[in-house]
Design an enzyme around this catalytic site. Sequence first.
Site, PDB file in Angstrom:
ATOM      1  N   THR A  88      -6.619  -0.537   9.679  1.00  8.67           N
ATOM      2  CA  THR A  88      -6.423   0.474  10.717  1.00  8.67           C
ATOM      3  C   THR A  88      -6.217  -0.117  12.111  1.00  8.67           C
ATOM      4  OG1 THR A  88      -7.912   1.929   9.464  1.00  8.67           O
ATOM      5  CG2 THR A  88      -7.176   2.687  11.623  1.00  8.67           C
ATOM      6  N   ARG A 113     -10.328  20.305   6.560  1.00  7.31           N
ATOM      7  CA  ARG A 113      -9.277  20.607   7.527  1.00  7.31           C
ATOM      8  C   ARG A 113      -9.444  22.015   8.077  1.00  7.31           C
ATOM      9  NH1 ARG A 113      -5.101  17.199   8.139  1.00  7.31           N
ATOM     10  NH2 ARG A 113      -4.926  15.470   6.648  1.00  7.31           N
ATOM     11  N   LYS A 167     -13.324   2.760   0.141  1.00  4.26           N
ATOM     12  CA  LYS A 167     -13.097   2.817   1.585  1.00  4.26           C
ATOM     13  C   LYS A 167     -14.384   3.287   2.275  1.00  4.26           C
ATOM     14  CE  LYS A 167      -9.123   4.545   2.875  1.00  4.26           C
ATOM     15  NZ  LYS A 167      -7.966   5.479   2.970  1.00  4.26           N
ATOM     16  N   ARG A 217       0.847  -1.193   0.000  1.00  6.00           N
ATOM     17  CA  ARG A 217       0.000   0.000   0.000  1.00  6.00           C
ATOM     18  C   ARG A 217       0.879   1.238   0.000  1.00  6.00           C
ATOM     19  NH1 ARG A 217      -2.005   3.032   4.749  1.00  6.00           N
ATOM     20  NH2 ARG A 217      -3.648   4.459   4.065  1.00  6.00           N
TER      21      ARG A 217
END
Length: 724
Positions: free
Chosen positions: A514, A286, A456, A235
Amino acid sequence: AIVSRNSQSILLTVNDSIRFDQTFLTKLNTTTHMFHILRRSRSNNSARSIWNKPTSALIGRTFSSKYESRSTNAVAFSGVVSLSSANNDIYHQHRYSSSTTINNERAQSITLMQYNIGAPDVAKPHVENNIAKKYSGSAHLSTLAHDDYDDDEEMQDETENSFSQSNSMSSPSTLPSVSLEHREEEIRRTQLKAELMENFCFPIRLSKIVATIGPTSEQLPVLQECVSNGMRIMRLNFSHATVEEVELRISNLNACKGRHGAALPGRSAHGNIRAVLLDTRGPEIRTGKLRDDTTGKNTLKLNMGEKITLRTCNNWREAGSTETDLYVDYANITKCMKPGMKVLLDDGAITLTVENVIDTEKNGMIECRIDNSGELRSRAGVNLPGAITDLPAMSEKDKVDIKYGLMKDVDYVAASFIQDAAGVHEIRQYMKHVVTNEMDVEWDNEHAPLPLIISKIESVAALQNFDEILEASDGIMVARGDLGVEIPIHQITNAQKEIIAACNAVGKPVIVATQMLESMAKQPRPTRAEVADVTNAVYDGADAVMLSGETAKGKYPVESVKMMNKIIMSSEQFATTKPDLGGALGTFGFQTRLKNNKKFSGKNHLISVAKASVTAAEEQGAKAIIALTKYGALAKILSAFRPNVPIVTFCTTEKLARQLMIYRGVHPVIGLSGISEHKRPAAAIRDAREMGFIQEGDDVVVLTAERDAEEMDNTVSMRIATCK
């Protein structure tokens, strides 16, 4: 008894059995490092390998004189000792046999061969086109791997019978000599095979390991260890990686050696079959830069109970954020937030509660109350749990990264923050556009497929639209990092199980990601909870489990891969021996898949044959399923039924092989091109044995999709064979 001996060989006559221990080897006065044992076949009188391992593995083993008939029988044993040259010391193994007739039902012949480079009185074996050649006398040479197959039937017949055409032992000195360059090349090749095949773990893993490669694992020696210990997919996290770093990592991955390159050298352009996954940064929200933060390392203190206002106008972006006013780079945040909703900063480290939303055309703002104290850095991530945003499927950076990935021929694109099927379609159309119009390549999804899209799942919107996302995608990733922030954290395991079950039901691959072994970023051992986490993902039926920071920036990248490999093997073995406790891999899961396979993507005849082959493998106790397929459809359906044995899939292209790597149990092999269809099953079994998937005496289920069967005439055959 030692019948004869010279500096190159020792001929032994063995009654009943022979036991290899240190005393026996000492008496032979040889320093053999690699041993190769051959046994003669009853059917065609050819020799077949039954042992090919280092001395350390041989010591303590006993081999009996097993007869395949009551007629004359001979077994040739060849060991390899130290080979030395002027420049280096290397160890090398040769399949050298000296067929010796023993007119005694209770005895067999064993020959120990020794070669010393540079010895003036020793002629070296000669290999041409990887086909065993006959020499004067009775000595013949067989190659270490079936690198190439000749369609000439007469040549193959000659090769198969090459071990049976002599009746007396000949000295190696009768063999013609060859060039030093040729000998050194053979030595390098066989040395590499011996070293690599010793490193690869047995039994064969079925669930795959995806490892994020970063600063601590990108160098070739470390990356080679990751490959050797089970990393199947590399990845690349494009949220952080630079072009130079990606170039280095791809180059080093191509330089790594794997089981495929060791056992079947020359089949592929590189020494291993490993896939590359490009993980996009995705559209994200953000905060802005902090006021007076010139280094990017400053933080500001947010205190629980105090008020703070989220701003979207450009004036605050330029001025910088403060303790009371925080710039957010998502202009439409006021359109998707309501009083009472939560705003999470910096992966949930700080939580805000929305009290008032002021939506004006030029100056949108959201007044919030700080739920807990904490420090905030510049450009921290923002999550809006439960909010439905209008963020695009791809940011401008994502488009640049995906185009770059297409030029590098990546195998998968992990699409971040997918919210619906439209986002998946948008990415696929963009890739088609780039390939067709910007790369000047004629796109053909059968012969030059695009990267597979792995969506995802990391937001509430993605969960709500999961069914349509699954249908549009090639695979799914359970991205538990952001998902665990978007939904209540105590629900993350439930969501994971539902996602895996849904993917299993339609036969599409799913990755669990994760913090699987997060503590190993700093410690050499994982926590018990982390071990249970990986184990349960395997039991649930995940095709792959992923390492993130553990291998990208942790202190123990290789140890992390090794540990995950051990957990996978332990889990799969337990599910096989205790099927009632194996979850989706156990009895209940197996029976459920056999009954409920209507949702599998694929043609009905392939689904029926795949179901039959998995059932046959289960009942017969087969050690592997061998699939010969042109486009990979058969292998994908086999994987969907979750057999507890490896699916050795022979592919026509490296691209197809790499894209099959993500499917549980599928082990792609490049080969069989140029071989007539009726000879392919036998050639496939030889290759599978050479790679260590099966050994002599194992039953295998062989599936063959005949020429263009997947597109035209629906001809698929299944047979059960025994490896010889």
